[in-house]
Each structure stands twice: as C-alpha cells, then as structure tokens.
Design a protein around this motif. Structure first.
Motif, mmCIF file in Angstrom:
data_model
loop_
_atom_site.group_PDB
_atom_site.id
_atom_site.type_symbol
_atom_site.label_atom_id
_atom_site.label_comp_id
_atom_site.label_asym_id
_atom_site.label_seq_id
_atom_site.Cartn_x
_atom_site.Cartn_y
_atom_site.Cartn_z
ATOM 1 N N GLN A 150 0.811 -1.144 0.014
ATOM 2 C CA GLN A 150 0.082 -0.135 0.053
ATOM 3 C C GLN A 150 0.845 1.208 0.008
ATOM 4 N N THR A 151 0.724 1.768 -1.105
ATOM 5 C CA THR A 151 1.675 3.107 -1.157
ATOM 6 C C THR A 151 0.723 4.561 -0.649
ATOM 7 N N PRO A 152 1.447 5.496 -0.599
ATOM 8 C CA PRO A 152 0.717 6.664 -0.228
ATOM 9 C C PRO A 152 -0.586 6.924 -1.167
ATOM 10 N N ARG A 153 -0.282 6.761 -2.376
ATOM 11 C CA ARG A 153 -1.331 6.691 -3.535
ATOM 12 C C ARG A 153 -1.291 5.513 -4.365
ATOM 13 N N GLY A 154 -2.280 4.829 -4.232
ATOM 14 C CA GLY A 154 -2.689 3.490 -4.726
ATOM 15 C C GLY A 154 -1.940 2.276 -4.215
ATOM 16 N N GLN A 155 -2.407 1.122 -4.607
ATOM 17 C CA GLN A 155 -2.086 -0.157 -4.087
ATOM 18 C C GLN A 155 -1.441 -0.855 -5.285
ATOM 19 N N ILE A 156 -0.193 -1.533 -4.698
ATOM 20 C CA ILE A 156 0.512 -2.575 -5.851
ATOM 21 C C ILE A 156 0.090 -3.846 -5.477
ATOM 22 N N ASP A 157 -0.391 -4.368 -6.445
ATOM 23 C CA ASP A 157 -0.585 -5.814 -6.602
ATOM 24 C C ASP A 157 0.361 -6.618 -7.452
ATOM 25 N N LEU A 158 1.067 -7.528 -6.767
ATOM 26 C CA LEU A 158 1.955 -8.421 -7.616
ATOM 27 C C LEU A 158 1.443 -9.829 -7.679
ATOM 28 N N MET A 159 0.844 -10.315 -8.724
ATOM 29 C CA MET A 159 0.626 -11.773 -8.758
ATOM 30 C C MET A 159 1.118 -12.642 -9.787
ATOM 31 N N SER A 160 1.197 -13.842 -9.571
ATOM 32 C CA SER A 160 1.562 -14.967 -10.532
ATOM 33 C C SER A 160 0.511 -14.744 -11.716
ATOM 34 N N ARG A 161 1.041 -15.138 -12.924
ATOM 35 C CA ARG A 161 0.193 -14.617 -14.345
ATOM 36 C C ARG A 161 -1.119 -15.506 -14.243
ATOM 37 N N GLN A 162 -1.045 -16.832 -13.443
ATOM 38 C CA GLN A 162 -2.307 -17.609 -13.658
ATOM 39 C C GLN A 162 -3.420 -17.133 -12.530
ATOM 40 N N LEU A 163 -2.871 -16.513 -11.442
ATOM 41 C CA LEU A 163 -3.788 -15.974 -10.485
ATOM 42 C C LEU A 163 -4.498 -14.813 -11.092
ATOM 43 N N TYR A 164 -3.631 -13.830 -11.811
ATOM 44 C CA TYR A 164 -3.963 -12.502 -12.483
ATOM 45 C C TYR A 164 -5.363 -13.150 -13.404
ATOM 46 N N SER A 165 -4.881 -13.903 -14.345
ATOM 47 C CA SER A 165 -5.910 -14.470 -15.103
ATOM 48 C C SER A 165 -7.396 -14.960 -14.616
ATOM 49 N N ASP A 166 -6.837 -15.588 -13.472
ATOM 50 C CA ASP A 166 -8.129 -16.151 -12.953
ATOM 51 C C ASP A 166 -9.119 -15.170 -12.111
ATOM 52 N N ARG A 167 -8.307 -14.174 -11.554
ATOM 53 C CA ARG A 167 -8.906 -13.032 -10.935
ATOM 54 C C ARG A 167 -9.578 -11.949 -11.758
ATOM 55 N N TYR A 168 -9.086 -11.628 -12.956
ATOM 56 C CA TYR A 168 -9.627 -10.449 -13.766
ATOM 57 C C TYR A 168 -10.297 -10.948 -15.183
ATOM 58 N N GLY A 169 -10.176 -12.407 -15.376
ATOM 59 C CA GLY A 169 -10.524 -12.751 -16.622
ATOM 60 C C GLY A 169 -10.031 -12.480 -17.860
ATOM 61 N N VAL A 170 -8.703 -12.194 -17.790
ATOM 62 C CA VAL A 170 -8.049 -11.390 -19.067
ATOM 63 C C VAL A 170 -6.797 -12.242 -18.968
ATOM 64 N N PRO A 171 -6.200 -12.535 -20.273
ATOM 65 C CA PRO A 171 -4.901 -12.996 -20.169
ATOM 66 C C PRO A 171 -3.711 -11.754 -19.713
ATOM 67 N N GLY A 172 -2.597 -12.161 -19.216
ATOM 68 C CA GLY A 172 -1.854 -11.237 -18.611
ATOM 69 C C GLY A 172 -0.765 -10.925 -19.859
ATOM 70 N N PRO A 173 0.157 -10.042 -19.789
ATOM 71 C CA PRO A 173 0.789 -9.427 -20.784
ATOM 72 C C PRO A 173 1.838 -10.575 -21.319
ATOM 73 N N VAL A 174 2.019 -10.483 -22.761
ATOM 74 C CA VAL A 174 3.010 -11.329 -23.277
ATOM 75 C C VAL A 174 4.453 -11.163 -22.835
ATOM 76 N N GLY A 175 5.383 -12.208 -23.140
ATOM 77 C CA GLY A 175 6.782 -11.892 -22.634
ATOM 78 C C GLY A 175 7.004 -12.228 -21.170
#
Length: 289
Positions: free
Chosen positions: A210-235
């Motif tokens: 939690q920064t003074p302005r906005g939260q940083i979320d760092l996720m595995s690619r699979q968890l990101y896709s599961d949570r947001y329903g979209v593919p992660g960036p390529v590369g």
C-alpha cells in the motif's frame, strides 16, 4: 522514502485513436503534447495520478541508451517492436531525484543519471504553459519490459487541472496497479526499493503493498488471469498488466461498455476492460465505497 504512484505509461501506435478509446471509456483526455526526445503524449488525469498515452513519432530524435543514461524513447520504441502496444512503465512520485538515485544505486537497481526536461502543455482552457520534470531511473534484471522511475513535478501548478479530472465514467481516483510475474517473490526487493513500502504476501502467488497513493498488487500470471478474466501481458519477467480505478458509476459503466462489447464477462464488483479492447492494457473499474 514512501512513494505514491505518480503515473503509468500506455504505449500506443496511434495517439488519436487511443484518445478515442479512452473517451469511449468515459475519461476526459488532454490535448497532444510533444517531448524533445521523439515522443508525444496525451494525459488522462485523476487527483495526483495520470495515465500517459504515448506514441513514438520521431524515432530519429530518440537519444540512444548508454550504461549510465536511460533513454525513455529508446525503451518504449524497443518495447513496441518486441511486444506491441501496452503498459510499459510504472512511475512513482519523486521528491528528491538525487536522493532517489542514491537509494536505487545502493540497492543495486540504479546506476543511471538523473534527467531534467521541460515541455509545453495545453491546459483545458486552451492556454499553453510550461511544465518541467526531474526523473530518477531504476531497473531490475528480472524486469526487462518494465520501465520504472520517480518523477518530480517542477511546475505542478501548470500540470494538474481540476477540469481534466472530471470524468463521465464517475472515476474518483486511482485504486492501484497490478503487476504479473512468473516468480513474484523474486521481484519483491525491486518493488520494495522503488516504492519505498513493503510488498507483503497476501496469499499464495499474491503480494500487496500500500503506497501513499494507490495499491501495488503483484501476482502470478495464472492468479491474475483467474481473478480478472483476461490474459496477462506477453513476454517474460515482471510486467505491468492493469490499472485499477475507483468509480461511483460501476453498474452504469458496465452497461455502457457491454453495449460496445468492451468488457469481459461479469466479475462481481468490477468492470474489466480487456487488452483486446484497450490497446494491450487492462483497465479495471471498481465500485468506490
């Protein structure tokens, strides 16, 4: 030093087309601005944070990168050639670029000269003004496709505009950014350093700071896709995947964007605009409670 999120860079091939898409998303988009190093931008502001829509327009004016000189233009040009359009840079607020550089150098993520530059900007009332910035860069070997620096506004009174922060989509401010990685735990020291906050484990494959302005979320690619329903960036490596906004108008926004086929399937409490509809970026709207 704890640093809030200042802005992200969304690299596109056509700045005007990108402006039209953000307009369809209900944002107020600023006028076109020109950098002295071969790029042009348009700005989408919220209170204290902005998305920088960026286009490489004069590649011959881009200075080359060296061992100690980070080239903003060269980084984005190379990113476009490798990956196409998308979110390229996560930027934190700066207060003292010399101190930021010293901190990044000491942690092993620096070694770059600070940069000062200025440009003309057009305010919402049509007035042309001068804006100026001081930057301190950081880089990680596990994040070749993520640019990171701190940004100190030298003339903030000319940059920030209440008129540009009023959006038809009801956005009230930044909620945070989402980054993805094959091995999130390996990227925590870098994010701790550039943000000045602790990025801690929330669950398996998910870390939060939690920064003074906005939260940083760092996720595995699979968890990101599961949570947001979209593919992660390529590369490979650490990548910036999504920007999250708080809005008072999530249900209305969902209906409007669904009619334009610009959202994914319903996700409770969120409206997710996928990379296919937003030029390689994921834009997330969350109910402001």
């Amino acid at each position: 030093m704890r640093r809030g999120l200042d802005h992200v860079v969304h690299l596109v091939r056509d700045l005007d087309s990108a402006g039209e898409i953000y307009d369809l998303l209900g944002f107020t988009v600023g006028a076109r601005n020109r950098h002295p190093f071969g790029t042009e931008n348009r700005i989408v502001q919220t209170d204290g944070f902005f998305i920088e829509l960026l286009q490489v327009v004069e590649p011959e004016k881009i200075p080359p990168a060296t061992e100690t000189a980070f080239s903003f233009g060269a980084f984005n040009k190379a990113f476009l050639e490798r990956n196409g359009e998308g979110l390229t840079m996560a930027v934190f607020e700066g207060r003292d670029p010399v101190a930021d550089k010293a901190e990044f150098d000491a942690a092993g993520f620096g070694g770059f000269d600070t940069v000062d530059f200025s440009r003309k900007a057009r305010r919402a009332d049509g007035q042309d003004v001068d804006v100026a910035f001081s930057l301190a860069f950081a880089a990680s070997p596990t994040a070749p496709d993520l640019g990171t620096f701190t940004c100190l506004q030298r003339k903030p009174e000319n940059f920030w505009s209440a008129d540009l922060q009023r959006h038809a989509n009801g956005v009230t401010g930044l909620a945070g950014i989402v980054l993805v990685s094959e091995s999130p735990v390996d990227d925590i020291p870098f994010l701790d350093t550039v943000s000045g906050v602790s990025v801690n484990r929330a669950s398996e494959g998910w870390f939060v700071g939690q920064t003074p302005r906005g939260q940083i979320d760092l996720m595995s690619r699979q968890l990101y896709s599961d949570r947001y329903g979209v593919p992660g960036p390529v590369g490979e490596g650490l990548r910036l995947a999504a920007v999250r906004f708080a809005t008072t108008g999530a249900p209305e926004l969902r209906r409007a964007l669904a009619a334009r086929r610009m959202v994914e399937e319903a996700i409770e409490g969120m409206v997710v605009v996928p990379p296919r509809a937003a030029l390689g970026a994921a834009i997330v709207f969350e109910r402001d409670v």
